[in-house]
Design a protein around this motif. Structure first.
Motif, PDB file in Angstrom:
ATOM      1  N   VAL A 122       0.849  -1.197   0.000  1.00  0.00           N
ATOM      2  CA  VAL A 122       0.000   0.000   0.000  1.00  0.00           C
ATOM      3  C   VAL A 122       0.886   1.249   0.000  1.00  0.00           C
ATOM      4  CG1 VAL A 122      -1.661   1.330   1.359  1.00  0.00           C
ATOM      5  CG2 VAL A 122      -2.007  -1.124   1.018  1.00  0.00           C
ATOM      6  N   ALA A 123       1.938   1.227   0.822  1.00  0.00           N
ATOM      7  CA  ALA A 123       2.889   2.343   0.822  1.00  0.00           C
ATOM      8  C   ALA A 123       3.551   2.487  -0.543  1.00  0.00           C
ATOM      9  CB  ALA A 123       3.939   2.137   1.908  1.00  0.00           C
ATOM     10  N   MET A 124       3.844   1.357  -1.185  1.00  0.00           N
ATOM     11  CA  MET A 124       4.429   1.382  -2.515  1.00  0.00           C
ATOM     12  C   MET A 124       3.481   2.038  -3.512  1.00  0.00           C
ATOM     13  SD  MET A 124       5.761  -1.727  -5.056  1.00  0.00           S
ATOM     14  CE  MET A 124       5.556  -2.892  -3.773  1.00  0.00           C
ATOM     15  N   GLY A 125       2.196   1.702  -3.436  1.00  0.00           N
ATOM     16  CA  GLY A 125       1.216   2.326  -4.329  1.00  0.00           C
ATOM     17  C   GLY A 125       1.172   3.834  -4.153  1.00  0.00           C
ATOM     18  N   ILE A 126       1.213   4.290  -2.913  1.00  0.00           N
ATOM     19  CA  ILE A 126       1.227   5.733  -2.639  1.00  0.00           C
ATOM     20  C   ILE A 126       2.501   6.361  -3.194  1.00  0.00           C
ATOM     21  CG2 ILE A 126       1.345   7.452  -0.787  1.00  0.00           C
ATOM     22  CD1 ILE A 126      -0.466   5.444   0.848  1.00  0.00           C
ATOM     23  N   ALA A 127       3.629   5.686  -3.005  1.00  0.00           N
ATOM     24  CA  ALA A 127       4.902   6.199  -3.519  1.00  0.00           C
ATOM     25  C   ALA A 127       4.913   6.228  -5.049  1.00  0.00           C
ATOM     26  CB  ALA A 127       6.053   5.345  -2.989  1.00  0.00           C
ATOM     27  N   ILE A 128       4.264   5.264  -5.681  1.00  0.00           N
ATOM     28  CA  ILE A 128       4.184   5.259  -7.150  1.00  0.00           C
ATOM     29  C   ILE A 128       3.369   6.459  -7.627  1.00  0.00           C
ATOM     30  CG2 ILE A 128       3.297   4.021  -9.179  1.00  0.00           C
ATOM     31  CD1 ILE A 128       3.900   1.400  -7.575  1.00  0.00           C
ATOM     32  N   VAL A 129       2.258   6.727  -6.973  1.00  0.00           N
ATOM     33  CA  VAL A 129       1.444   7.896  -7.342  1.00  0.00           C
ATOM     34  C   VAL A 129       2.268   9.175  -7.185  1.00  0.00           C
ATOM     35  CG1 VAL A 129      -0.582   9.278  -6.727  1.00  0.00           C
ATOM     36  CG2 VAL A 129      -0.772   6.780  -6.890  1.00  0.00           C
ATOM     37  N   ALA A 130       2.991   9.296  -6.079  1.00  0.00           N
ATOM     38  CA  ALA A 130       3.836  10.481  -5.875  1.00  0.00           C
ATOM     39  C   ALA A 130       4.900  10.579  -6.963  1.00  0.00           C
ATOM     40  CB  ALA A 130       4.488  10.429  -4.491  1.00  0.00           C
ATOM     41  N   THR A 131       5.486   9.453  -7.319  1.00  0.00           N
ATOM     42  CA  THR A 131       6.491   9.429  -8.391  1.00  0.00           C
ATOM     43  C   THR A 131       5.864   9.854  -9.715  1.00  0.00           C
ATOM     44  OG1 THR A 131       7.709   7.679  -7.265  1.00  0.00           O
ATOM     45  CG2 THR A 131       8.154   7.972  -9.622  1.00  0.00           C
ATOM     46  N   MET A 132       4.663   9.364  -9.987  1.00  0.00           N
ATOM     47  CA  MET A 132       3.983   9.731 -11.241  1.00  0.00           C
ATOM     48  C   MET A 132       3.703  11.228 -11.296  1.00  0.00           C
ATOM     49  SD  MET A 132       1.418   6.467 -11.666  1.00  0.00           S
ATOM     50  CE  MET A 132       0.645   7.067 -13.162  1.00  0.00           C
ATOM     51  N   VAL A 133       3.283  11.797 -10.184  1.00  0.00           N
ATOM     52  CA  VAL A 133       3.017  13.242 -10.142  1.00  0.00           C
ATOM     53  C   VAL A 133       4.303  14.007 -10.440  1.00  0.00           C
ATOM     54  CG1 VAL A 133       2.429  15.171  -8.607  1.00  0.00           C
ATOM     55  CG2 VAL A 133       1.020  13.103  -8.617  1.00  0.00           C
ATOM     56  N   LEU A 134       5.399  13.612  -9.810  1.00  0.00           N
ATOM     57  CA  LEU A 134       6.677  14.301 -10.036  1.00  0.00           C
ATOM     58  C   LEU A 134       7.211  14.047 -11.441  1.00  0.00           C
ATOM     59  CD1 LEU A 134       8.273  13.700  -6.544  1.00  0.00           C
ATOM     60  CD2 LEU A 134       7.353  15.847  -7.433  1.00  0.00           C
ATOM     61  N   PHE A 135       7.041  12.832 -11.956  1.00  0.00           N
ATOM     62  CA  PHE A 135       7.451  12.541 -13.330  1.00  0.00           C
ATOM     63  C   PHE A 135       6.636  13.381 -14.317  1.00  0.00           C
ATOM     64  CE2 PHE A 135       9.700   8.143 -13.589  1.00  0.00           C
ATOM     65  CZ  PHE A 135      10.604   8.533 -12.629  1.00  0.00           C
ATOM     66  N   TRP A 136       5.345  13.538 -14.057  1.00  0.00           N
ATOM     67  CA  TRP A 136       4.466  14.318 -14.935  1.00  0.00           C
ATOM     68  C   TRP A 136       4.994  15.742 -15.100  1.00  0.00           C
ATOM     69  CZ3 TRP A 136       0.440  13.018 -17.978  1.00  0.00           C
ATOM     70  CH2 TRP A 136      -0.368  14.035 -18.471  1.00  0.00           C
ATOM     71  N   ARG A 137       5.530  16.300 -14.028  1.00  0.00           N
ATOM     72  CA  ARG A 137       6.057  17.670 -14.068  1.00  0.00           C
ATOM     73  C   ARG A 137       7.349  17.765 -14.880  1.00  0.00           C
ATOM     74  NH1 ARG A 137       5.122  18.931  -7.666  1.00  0.00           N
ATOM     75  NH2 ARG A 137       2.850  18.973  -7.782  1.00  0.00           N
ATOM     76  N   VAL A 138       8.063  16.645 -14.994  1.00  0.00           N
ATOM     77  CA  VAL A 138       9.334  16.640 -15.720  1.00  0.00           C
ATOM     78  C   VAL A 138       9.128  16.161 -17.161  1.00  0.00           C
ATOM     79  CG1 VAL A 138      11.679  15.676 -15.788  1.00  0.00           C
ATOM     80  CG2 VAL A 138      10.640  16.294 -13.585  1.00  0.00           C
ATOM     81  N   ARG A 139       8.555  14.986 -17.320  1.00  0.00           N
ATOM     82  CA  ARG A 139       8.259  14.395 -18.631  1.00  0.00           C
ATOM     83  C   ARG A 139       6.955  13.620 -18.515  1.00  0.00           C
ATOM     84  NH1 ARG A 139      11.519  17.379 -20.467  1.00  0.00           N
ATOM     85  NH2 ARG A 139      13.495  16.857 -21.439  1.00  0.00           N
ATOM     86  N   ARG A 140       5.932  14.116 -19.167  1.00  0.00           N
ATOM     87  CA  ARG A 140       4.612  13.483 -19.072  1.00  0.00           C
ATOM     88  C   ARG A 140       4.627  12.036 -19.533  1.00  0.00           C
ATOM     89  NH1 ARG A 140       0.731  18.604 -20.634  1.00  0.00           N
ATOM     90  NH2 ARG A 140       1.189  19.679 -18.679  1.00  0.00           N
ATOM     91  N   ALA A 141       5.385  11.766 -20.567  1.00  0.00           N
ATOM     92  CA  ALA A 141       5.461  10.385 -21.076  1.00  0.00           C
ATOM     93  C   ALA A 141       6.000   9.439 -20.003  1.00  0.00           C
ATOM     94  CB  ALA A 141       6.344  10.331 -22.321  1.00  0.00           C
ATOM     95  N   ALA A 142       6.906   9.916 -19.170  1.00  0.00           N
ATOM     96  CA  ALA A 142       7.463   9.077 -18.106  1.00  0.00           C
ATOM     97  C   ALA A 142       6.378   8.695 -17.099  1.00  0.00           C
ATOM     98  CB  ALA A 142       8.611   9.806 -17.402  1.00  0.00           C
ATOM     99  N   ALA A 143       5.514   9.638 -16.772  1.00  0.00           N
ATOM    100  CA  ALA A 143       4.410   9.341 -15.848  1.00  0.00           C
ATOM    101  C   ALA A 143       3.451   8.343 -16.467  1.00  0.00           C
ATOM    102  CB  ALA A 143       3.678  10.627 -15.469  1.00  0.00           C
ATOM    103  N   VAL A 144       3.152   8.494 -17.739  1.00  0.00           N
ATOM    104  CA  VAL A 144       2.225   7.591 -18.432  1.00  0.00           C
ATOM    105  C   VAL A 144       2.804   6.170 -18.481  1.00  0.00           C
ATOM    106  CG1 VAL A 144       1.128   7.114 -20.666  1.00  0.00           C
ATOM    107  CG2 VAL A 144       1.145   9.443 -19.747  1.00  0.00           C
ATOM    108  N   LEU A 145       4.113   6.045 -18.624  1.00  0.00           N
ATOM    109  CA  LEU A 145       4.740   4.725 -18.664  1.00  0.00           C
ATOM    110  C   LEU A 145       4.589   3.974 -17.335  1.00  0.00           C
ATOM    111  CD1 LEU A 145       8.019   5.507 -20.627  1.00  0.00           C
ATOM    112  CD2 LEU A 145       6.165   3.991 -21.363  1.00  0.00           C
ATOM    113  N   LEU A 146       4.316   4.692 -16.248  1.00  0.00           N
ATOM    114  CA  LEU A 146       4.151   4.055 -14.943  1.00  0.00           C
ATOM    115  C   LEU A 146       2.707   3.625 -14.658  1.00  0.00           C
ATOM    116  CD1 LEU A 146       6.484   6.194 -12.645  1.00  0.00           C
ATOM    117  CD2 LEU A 146       6.979   4.038 -13.815  1.00  0.00           C
ATOM    118  N   VAL A 147       1.775   3.970 -15.529  1.00  0.00           N
ATOM    119  CA  VAL A 147       0.361   3.603 -15.308  1.00  0.00           C
ATOM    120  C   VAL A 147       0.173   2.085 -15.213  1.00  0.00           C
ATOM    121  CG1 VAL A 147      -1.963   3.677 -16.314  1.00  0.00           C
ATOM    122  CG2 VAL A 147      -0.572   5.762 -16.208  1.00  0.00           C
TER     123      VAL A 147
END
Length: 184
Positions: A122-147
């Motif tokens: 569950v903590a990992m899922g929360i950390a993945i969401v946080a990572t996706m948010v931060l990736f989205w700000r840098v490279r949107r494609a990187a966040a999408v690859l984590l879906v």
């Protein structure tokens, strides 16, 4: 000249990052699983009751390999974003969620801590969401690859919960590998 680097130089830089990140993520992920004795080859795990939605065992190594490749590619995209605002924080978030990922298999398969593994995932899922948010700000494609990774971890969380519900006696159980003696 208004550009710092040509398109070819930028492409070569990304390829170098990808050649570093993808194998590193795949190798670390597979080593974590192999070192913990994951899967149906693990006698403790094989003895557990599985939920109805438990997929065929062959699906797990295939899915995780694809997910690790996507994670490595996403990380390479962010690492290649030199000068991007939030790049360092995004990489740090990735490292944190990946460390949680690497810790799950040993906790579940080797230590037999099903409840602790559920909390960790569950903590990992929360950390993945946080990572996706931060990736989205840098490279949107990187966040999408984590879906797909987030979707799989959500599914794995449900499996973890259902395995705990079906096998409460196995939580924290030691497995010496010794045969059980039954007196007649």
């Amino acid at each position: 000249m208004s550009r710092l680097a040509s398109r070819g130089q930028l492409r070569a830089s990304f390829i170098r990052w990808a050649l570093l990140c993808i194998p590193a993520v795949v190798l670390l992920g597979l080593l974590s699983g192999a070192a913990s004795g994951n899967g149906d080859g693990n006698p403790w795990f094989a003895s557990l009751d599985k939920p109805a939605l438990y997929p065929p065992p062959i699906l797990f190594p295939i899915a995780w390999t694809v997910l690790y490749v996507l994670m490595g590619l996403a990380l390479a995209l962010v690492c290649n974003a030199w000068g991007a605002r939030g790049r360092t924080a995004a990489i740090f978030a990735f490292v944190v969620q990946f460390a949680l990922n690497l810790a799950w298999s040993p906790l579940f398969f080797a230590a037999h801590q099903i409840t602790a593994a559920l909390i960790l995932i569950v903590a990992m899922g929360i950390a993945i969401v946080a990572t996706m948010v931060l990736f989205w700000r840098v490279r949107r494609a990187a966040a999408v690859l984590l879906v797909p990774y987030l979707a799989w971890v959500c599914f794995a969380s449900v499996l973890n919960y259902q395995i705990l519900a079906l096998n409460p006696q196995a939580d924290g159980a030691s497995s010496s590998g010794a045969a059980q003696r039954i007196a007649i």
